[in-house]
Design an enzyme around this catalytic site. Structure first.
Site, PDB file in Angstrom:
ATOM      1  N   CYS A 185      19.047  55.157  19.326  1.00  8.96           N
ATOM      2  CA  CYS A 185      18.634  54.837  20.681  1.00  8.96           C
ATOM      3  C   CYS A 185      17.712  55.939  21.174  1.00  8.96           C
ATOM      4  O   CYS A 185      18.154  56.917  21.774  1.00  8.96           O
ATOM      5  CB  CYS A 185      19.852  54.709  21.571  1.00  8.96           C
ATOM      6  N   THR A 223      34.233  41.290  40.217  1.00  2.98           N
ATOM      7  CA  THR A 223      33.868  39.879  40.201  1.00  2.98           C
ATOM      8  C   THR A 223      33.256  39.506  41.540  1.00  2.98           C
ATOM      9  O   THR A 223      33.537  40.125  42.557  1.00  2.98           O
ATOM     10  CB  THR A 223      35.075  38.973  39.917  1.00  2.98           C
ATOM     11  N   TYR A 224      32.383  38.527  41.485  1.00  5.76           N
ATOM     12  CA  TYR A 224      31.818  38.019  42.734  1.00  5.76           C
ATOM     13  C   TYR A 224      32.271  36.569  42.918  1.00  5.76           C
ATOM     14  O   TYR A 224      31.758  35.866  43.765  1.00  5.76           O
ATOM     15  CB  TYR A 224      30.298  38.092  42.684  1.00  5.76           C
ATOM     16  N   ASN A 225      33.195  36.165  42.051  1.00  2.00           N
ATOM     17  CA  ASN A 225      33.674  34.798  42.075  1.00  2.00           C
ATOM     18  C   ASN A 225      32.561  33.769  41.965  1.00  2.00           C
ATOM     19  O   ASN A 225      32.607  32.726  42.595  1.00  2.00           O
ATOM     20  CB  ASN A 225      34.507  34.537  43.335  1.00  2.00           C
ATOM     21  N   THR A 226      31.557  34.102  41.198  1.00  6.75           N
ATOM     22  CA  THR A 226      30.503  33.121  40.994  1.00  6.75           C
ATOM     23  C   THR A 226      30.265  32.969  39.509  1.00  6.75           C
ATOM     24  O   THR A 226      30.570  33.858  38.721  1.00  6.75           O
ATOM     25  CB  THR A 226      29.168  33.572  41.615  1.00  6.75           C
ATOM     26  N   THR A 278      36.940  34.125  37.643  1.00  4.69           N
ATOM     27  CA  THR A 278      36.389  34.430  36.322  1.00  4.69           C
ATOM     28  C   THR A 278      37.292  35.354  35.513  1.00  4.69           C
ATOM     29  O   THR A 278      36.889  35.843  34.464  1.00  4.69           O
ATOM     30  CB  THR A 278      35.009  35.100  36.463  1.00  4.69           C
ATOM     31  N   GLU A 321      24.412  38.580  36.153  1.00  2.22           N
ATOM     32  CA  GLU A 321      25.661  38.212  35.489  1.00  2.22           C
ATOM     33  C   GLU A 321      25.652  38.656  34.032  1.00  2.22           C
ATOM     34  O   GLU A 321      26.673  39.049  33.485  1.00  2.22           O
ATOM     35  CB  GLU A 321      25.879  36.703  35.601  1.00  2.22           C
TER      36      GLU A 321
END
Lengths: 788, 443
Positions: free
Chosen positions: B82, B337-340, B349, B414
């Protein structure tokens, strides 16, 4: 093991006997539990699930519950509990989230009774109701606790902690409906078994996971909790808010905690990591365990008192695949090995010392110090009738005060303030510092500086001013000789010592003559410190022109040499020292005395080594000038000497001034040690700026780091009192300029002074002016600000 | 090979303000805003704990001298070639007073650092091979020995940078083009794109492009995934897999991961001299845990050595406070989480996140007793598995195609979230193995 005690306890009918013993298990244990009759113990782990009978001499395997050909994860137990009402009933918590009950009364080989697969994650703990036969409680990694009625197939109620994983659940022993649950996020919750919708109470008990809890068997309100933060806390739950009444600090995370039966204040703990021992604590004495079992070779995973009412038998299982029975009599008691003595410095050099009374009294009887100004104070400790530690019944505290005259460390402060450590040429620094030392009547120090200057700077650069300046330093060379003998005097002033000393003196004379830099007559001797030994005897005859002497006229020096060996004068003088009744004793005392020695009489001295090397200088100087490197060992020894004498200031100052020239000679650790001592001293005297300067100038990595730690300053907005997250002068919450001067209402850029009480402030000058005429805060908040 | 991620995308949950503050703070403390920070700033909450722990291990009081720390980072990053991280830390190394000669390669560093090479190699590719003997070799008294706190510090750094290399490759982060112009403020506020990749002009709009391509496909893909998640959640109670089946599932998942990366990579063994000089044995790479064949390695039972119970205590004992920071970071990434999910909102999720986390651990041979590995199979499609395996095991081989080929409907943020999960799971796995070895050494 022969010596191990055999203990017999009668417990209403059945008797417990046994000794410290152990047996090997086939696999590491995760948990153990005992049968109500204290005759059997069950051990559970990932690859083991067995019942052992506890016999007098040994453990005997009674039953292997791990049956079936294929190993099932249902057998991989994280916890096990034996019902305290029904001796046929066991429950285990499996790592795969299953709760299993076992009925030993079953005729078949497989004793598995019921299987509850309701939890989604590992079940960490199972617990039977202490009095109700069919009630089982479980707590799981998934954050739920479930209550099972063993007569039904499913759970009766589910409790959601609404926080993280449940680590432990315990039914209260006295309150029929209550249970406690501990969580990975540090919370403890109390629940009523009839109300699954909401906990009764919740409080944060630990920083990090709370691994375990245990209700006190007698006192209904007490709950002990143990956490990853290495603490055991005892909570009084009787009050409205859970109150922490005891706190024990262990050395590793606390995995299990169990109250000791019949002993109100005792509890046993074991750790999950690193520490393999089992400790029994008296919670009132949180710093040292009252007993310790050290048998295990790997972490202890389960502990249980063998019988509900017997405080002497403890069983434990461990990752090292052993099952132990510990007998209290065989426990080691750390208290016996502990050193119950304490020592502490006061701000002004006082020293307090606490120890067992017996130790101190016997000591002081034997050796009364006449000159010593200590005031022993004796404290009698009130004996607590319930207290079990009779061994330390009373202790004594002695306080050694520094002598009033020497207690003024003015010279130290002055020196620290006035020394120049950087920013000029070496010669100038040395001159300056020598002058400072001289003005503070620290002649030897001044002398040292001058010598350093000569060693490290070429002679041509010596300004003539310095010449005059070095006048009078001759006196310092005398204590030099004194100190040469310091050690001999301490060891008893034998005639040999005298002889040595006279040699030493002679040598010193040579030095003084040959190096011819410090050889200057001096009439101020009587005024200078360290002049209790008149100095002029040596040089009294030197009428020589200063300039001439300074010319490094070696020939001259050599020719003069014989003249200056004046044994006859020297002897009486030395005698004077010897005769001085307080002399050696006094010195010896001082060497032991605790205060930072600021007294020239004790500290001003040079090592014999130095005198030696100086001689060699004299020889070689005649040939050619030596490179400064030649002296570095000598300078090193000199620094060491100062440091040893307690004048770490000198050591550090020279170290800084000489920098690279000497740094390599002294190992990092010593340097670091000197620096830290000096910085510590400076800070005691609140010489913050100087200590900072020293830190900055030091070349020691560990020291320069000091200035880089905690450099953040958090500021709250003076309007809305909330933290200023933004950079700059505007608070992003209330959108106002935060640091305005309360007097002139302009933004303060630069020195800002503010009251710690009301957080108002402003320009230093403005505030100072304001507070001259008023006592209230200029912002009109009514606070009585104070500027000190 | 590299691609860009739009930082300017709709940022969920966190307000732009909060993010900017964080970036400003980072800029003012470290004097730079690297692309890693910018990409991570899509998840400001996480970024905060990431930066805090990284700052602590690189710059705060610790057992190792500052140049050592950066050199170790270089060694770690070099295992995955890297160069982005390497260059970054070469600068830092020199800035903190490191000896420039060391940068010529491992032969020029003190034996002590060189000794770390073995553990670096194992940790990066096959952490399960680390035993207490390795630890003993390093700490046994001698001229070049490591003290335990130093070793723990080094191990934390190694694990951190191995994992970070995964993130860098996984998110296609490129070097900042010019250190002088990479003034953080300007970059964010003006172009709204991460500088990641203005150099490679071909890929800025790729995301939308590819989704146009198979929009129907990917839509139904998403629906199907949601459906499966729902079913799994409901079905839990009904379907009770037997113990053997659970074990089989784990083994299957493990084995399957074998074939996930089918392409033969043998041709592109990169031996660019500027990178490989920091490592020895460059050919040593990830070898599937499942394919161990003759040497029978036991599965690491997660419950027997967990981060929360064991790892934390050990790390914190030997290198104080790092435990808390790592603990917070792991917790943060696991619970973030953003619950999406793509276009859907209010989705739990948890399952998906757990599947990702456990799948990474599965590839390192860590097994959770309480996890049904059938879920992994249901939730993670093949292209995603390929991506996960590549990013965690051979990050240097990650390509943009892999990144694009899974979850086409999902937003970049995401996917960055996925990368964060992979990175932390990998770091935790490495730490668990290393710390377990240290614990065994201690007992």
């Amino acid at each position: 093991m022969e010596k191990m005690a055999r203990v017999t306890t009668a417990l209403g009918g059945n008797t417990l006997t046994g000794r410290t013993m152990y047996c090997h298990l086939d696999a590491p244990a995760n948990a153990i539990s005992v049968c109500r009759d204290a005759a059997q113990v069950v051990v559970a782990g990932r690859n083991i699930f067995k019942i052992y009978a506890i016999e007098e001499e040994q453990f005997v395997e009674k039953l292997n519950l791990r049956v079936g050909r294929k190993p099932s994860l249902n057998f991989s137990c994280a916890d096990v509990v034996w019902h305290q009402m029904d001796e046929n009933l066991l429950a285990t918590a499996a790592t795969n989230g299953v709760v299993v009950t076992w009925n030993l009364g079953k005729p078949s080989r497989n004793k598995q009774d019921q299987l509850f697969t309701e939890h989604k994650r590992t079940v960490n703990k199972v617990c039977f109701h202490p009095t109700e036969a069919y009630m089982l409680l479980s707590g799981s990694q998934d954050g739920y606790m479930k209550c099972f009625d063993l007569r039904k197939k499913d759970s009766v109620s589910t409790f959601s902690g609404q926080s993280e994983s449940v680590r432990d659940v315990q039914f209260s022993i006295r309150d029929y409906f209550t249970f406690a649950a501990t969580f990975e996020n540090g919370n403890v919750q109390l629940w009523d078994i009839r109300r699954p919708d909401r906990y009764e109470r919740m409080f944060t008990a630990h920083n990090g996971p709370v691994f375990c809890c245990d209700w006190h068997p007698e006192d209904r309100g007490w709950l002990a909790t143990g956490g990853r933060d290495k603490m055991v806390k005892v909570w009084d739950m009787n009050t409205n808010r859970a109150k922490e009444i005891y706190c024990v600090q262990s050395i590793a995370s606390v995995a299990r905690v169990k109250w000791r039966p019949e002993c109100k204040h005792h509890l046993a703990t074991c750790s999950m990591m690193v520490d393999h021992n089992i400790y029994v604590w008296d919670v009132r004495r949180p710093y040292i365990p009252s007993a310790m079992f050290e048998e295990h070779r790997d972490v202890t995973t389960g502990i249980v008192w063998r019988h509900l009412h017997d405080p002497y038998f403890l069983l434990s299982g461990s990752k090292d695949s052993t099952l132990y029975q510990h007998i209290f009599k065989d426990a080691s008691q750390p208290i016996e090995r502990a050193n119950p003595e304490g020592l502490c410095y006061g701000l002004f050099g006082d020293l307090a010392f606490a120890a067992k009374e017996s130790l101190v009294t016997s000591d002081s009887n034997r050796k009364p110090y006449p000159g010593d100004r200590r005031h022993p104070i004796f404290f009698k400790r009130k004996l607590d009738p319930t207290e079990q530690f009779e061994s330390v019944s009373s202790s004594a505290l002695s306080v050694f005060e520094t002598e009033p005259d020497s207690s003024s460390m003015g010279w130290f402060v002055d020196t620290a303030r006035r020394y120049a450590l950087a920013g000029r040429s070496l010669a100038e620094l040395c001159d300056h510092n020598a002058k400072v030392a001289k003005e503070l009547s620290r002649n030897q120090v001044a002398q040292t500086w001058t010598m350093l200057r000569i060693i490290y700077c070429s002679p041509g650069t010596v300004p003539s001013a310095n010449l005059n300046h070095s006048i009078g330093k001759g006196s310092a060379s005398l204590p030099l000789m004194n100190s040469f003998n310091l050690k001999d005097m301490a060891s008893g002033m034998g005639s040999e010592a005298r002889l040595d000393r006279s040699k030493g003196e002679n040598r010193s004379e040579n030095i003084l003559l040959d190096s011819s830099t410090t050889l200057i007559t001096n009439d101020e001797n009587e005024e200078t410190e360290g002049s209790d030994v008149p100095a002029d005897y040596l040089l009294g005859d030197v009428e020589g022109d200063e300039d001439e002497l300074y010319l490094m006229d070696h020939e001259n020096a050599h020719t003069e040499e014989p003249e200056y060996v004046l044994p006859q004068e020297a002897f009486p003088l030395r005698h004077e020292i010897v005769d001085n009744p307080s002399g050696p004793d006094h010195l010896q005392d001082k060497a032991d005395s605790p205060h930072v020695s600021g007294n020239e009489a004790e500290t001003v001295s040079l090592t014999p080594v130095e005198s030696f090397s100086l001689i060699s200088i004299s020889h070689t100087l005649s040939e050619s000038r030596l490179p400064p490197d030649f002296f570095s060992t000598l300078v090193r020894d000199m620094l060491r000497f100062y440091a040893e004498q307690g004048d770490v200031q000198m050591a550090v100052s020279v170290l800084i001034v000489l920098g690279e020239r000497i740094r390599k000679e002294i190992d990092e650790q010593t340097q670091e040690h000197w620096y830290t001592s000096y910085i510590d001293l400076l800070q005691r005297f609140r010489l913050w700026n100087i200590s900072n300067q020293v830190i900055k100038l030091s070349t020691c990595r560990a020291i320069t780091c000091l200035n880089q730690a905690s450099t953040t300053l958090h500021v709250n907005c003076s309007n809305c009192k909330r933290p200023m997250s933004n950079k700059g002068w505007i608070c992003d919450r209330c959108r106002q300029c935060a640091s305005t001067c309360a007097v002139c209402h302009h933004v303060v850029k630069g020195l800002f002074v503010w009251c710690q009480g009301c957080s108002h402030g402003g320009h230093l000058q403005h505030i100072l002016k304001w507070l001259e005429s008023s006592t209230h805060c200029p912002a009109g908040c009514g606070h009585l600000c104070e500027y000190t | 090979m590299f691609w860009a991620i739009e930082v300017g995308q709709v940022v969920q949950a966190n307000t732009v303000d909060e993010r900017t503050n964080l970036l400003v703070e980072e800029y003012s403390t470290s004097g730079r805003l690297d692309n890693i920070t910018q990409v991570m700033s899509l998840h400001a909450q996480y970024l905060e704990s990431f930066l805090r722990s990284q700052f602590y291990m690189l710059r705060m009081d610790g057992p190792l001298p500052l140049p050592y720390r950066h050199y170790i980072a270089i060694m770690a990053a070099a295992r995955h070639q890297c160069s982005y991280l390497i260059n970054m830390h070469v600068d830092e190394f020199l800035k903190t007073g490191g000896i420039a000669e060391w940068l010529n390669g491992l032969e020029y560093v003190p034996q002590r650092l060189k000794n770390l090479n073995e553990i670096n190699k194992l940790l990066a590719h096959r952490p399960w091979l680390i035993t207490k003997d390795h630890i003993q070799k390093l700490v046994k008294t001698g001229e070049n020995n490591w003290s335990l706190p130093e070793l723990v510090h080094a191990v934390v750094l190694l694990a951190h940078y191995h994992a970070l290399a995964s993130f860098v490759f996984g998110s296609g982060i490129n070097p900042e083009r010019d250190p002088d112009t990479s003034n953080g403020f300007r970059l964010i506020s003006i172009n709204n794109f991460c500088v990641c990749d203005l150099a490679n002009d071909n890929n800025i709009e790729n995301a939308s492009l590819s989704s146009n391509f198979g929009i129907v496909d990917s839509l139904s893909e998403l629906e199907a995934l949601m459906e499966r998640m729902k079913r799994l959640q409901e079905d839990r109670e009904d379907e009770e897999a037997s113990q053997e089946e659970m074990t089989t599932r784990f083994e299957k998942e493990k084995k399957e991961s074998l074939f996930v990366v089918s392409r033969a990579f043998d041709d592109d063994i990169i031996s660019t001299s500027d990178v490989s000089r920091y490592i020895e044995d460059p050919g040593f790479g990830y070898k599937d845990f499942a394919r161990r064949g003759e040497e029978h390695l036991p599965t690491f039972r997660a419950q027997d050595y967990t981060w929360e119970n064991h790892g934390f205590s050990l790390v914190n004992r030997l290198y104080s406070d790092i435990g808390h920071l790592l603990d917070e970071k792991f917790r943060m990434v696991y619970n973030l989480t953003y619950n999406t999910m793509a276009t859907h909102e209010d989705v739990d999720t948890t399952m998906l996140r757990r599947a990702l986390f456990n799948y990474v651990h599965c590839m390192f041979g860590i097994r959770y007793d309480d996890y049904d590995y059938g879920e992994v199979n249901q939730l993670l499609e093949r292209s995603l598995k390929v991506y996960i395996k590549t990013v965690t095991c051979y990050p240097e081989r990650t390509t943009k195609r892999m990144y694009d080929s899974y979850w086409r409907q999902f937003k970049h943020s995401e996917k960055v979230h996925v990368n964060l999960l992979l990175m932390e799971a990998r770091m935790q796995a490495e730490l668990l193995y290393a710390l377990r070895a240290i614990t065994r050494h201690l007992t």
